[in-house]
Scaffold this motif. Sequence first.
Motif, PDB file in Angstrom:
ATOM      1  N   LEU A  58       0.898  -0.662  -0.193  1.00 48.30           N
ATOM      2  CA  LEU A  58       0.230  -0.082   0.070  1.00 48.30           C
ATOM      3  C   LEU A  58       1.226   1.368   0.066  1.00 48.30           C
ATOM      4  O   LEU A  58       2.119   1.132   0.750  1.00 48.30           O
ATOM      5  CB  LEU A  58      -1.302  -0.277   0.939  1.00 48.30           C
ATOM      6  N   PHE A  65      -2.352   0.475  -4.508  1.00 45.98           N
ATOM      7  CA  PHE A  65      -3.119  -1.658  -3.583  1.00 45.98           C
ATOM      8  C   PHE A  65      -1.709  -2.266  -4.706  1.00 45.98           C
ATOM      9  O   PHE A  65      -2.419  -2.358  -6.408  1.00 45.98           O
ATOM     10  CB  PHE A  65      -4.504  -1.750  -3.333  1.00 45.98           C
ATOM     11  N   TYR A 100      -0.799  -6.610  -5.005  1.00 41.71           N
ATOM     12  CA  TYR A 100      -1.124  -7.643  -4.472  1.00 41.71           C
ATOM     13  C   TYR A 100      -1.003  -8.902  -6.114  1.00 41.71           C
ATOM     14  O   TYR A 100      -0.067  -9.084  -6.452  1.00 41.71           O
ATOM     15  CB  TYR A 100      -2.515  -8.074  -4.436  1.00 41.71           C
TER      16      TYR A 100
END
Length: 203
Positions: free
Chosen positions: A77, A86, A88
Motif C-alpha cells: 500500500l 494497492f 497484490y
Amino acid sequence: MKKAYAVLICGLSFMALATNQAHAQLQKGNILIGADLMGMSADFQSGNTTFNLAIHPKVAWFIQDNIAIGGMVNLGLTTGDGFTTFSYGVSALGRYYIADKQVQLLKQSRFFLEGNVGISGQNTKVDGSDNVSTNGLGIGFGPGIAYFITPNISLEGLLKYNLTVGFGNSTTNNQVAFGLGFQIYLPTKKAREVYNDVKSQMK
C-alpha cells in the motif's frame, strides 16, 4: 494450570531444539516461515505526505539441503496526496542458499538467491483522473543475505527486481525493491514431536 504447564514445556522444548539444531537450519525436511518488509517508509513533509508499506509472508519446504520451494503472498500500500496504490500477488517461491564458505561475510551468515513467479497486480487511484492498473504474470528474482541471530531464526536483507506483465491501462510494471525481514527454520520431525508432547500434557 495444565495449559500453562504445556506452554512452558513447549517453550523449553523449542529452546532445546534450537540448541541441538545448530548449523542444520538448511537441511532437507525443514520448514521456512517468515516475512519480508519491502520499502516501509513514511514522509510527513508539509504538502506532500506519503506512506509506503509492503509485506511478503512466505512459507517453504527444503526439498534438498540448501534448496527450498514454497509460496508467498504480496501485499502493498502506498498513499500520498491525491493518490493511492494497492499491489497484490500470489506466487510460487524458490530459494537456493549458497553453500560455499568462501563467500560468507560472517560465520552466522549465508547468501541466497530467491525467485518467484505467479499472479500479481497493481492498481493506482488518482484524484480527478482515470485509474491506472496492471495485472497478470508476476516475476521476481534477486540476491539476499541471511544472518542467523539464533540457530533457527535469521534476519534478512533482500534486493529484488519485480516485473508484472499483463492487462490493464498499463501492460507492464517493474520495480527494484530492497527489504528487511525475518525467517524461522523448523525441523518438521522435531516440531511434530514437540506438538505431540504438548498435546499429551493437555489431556
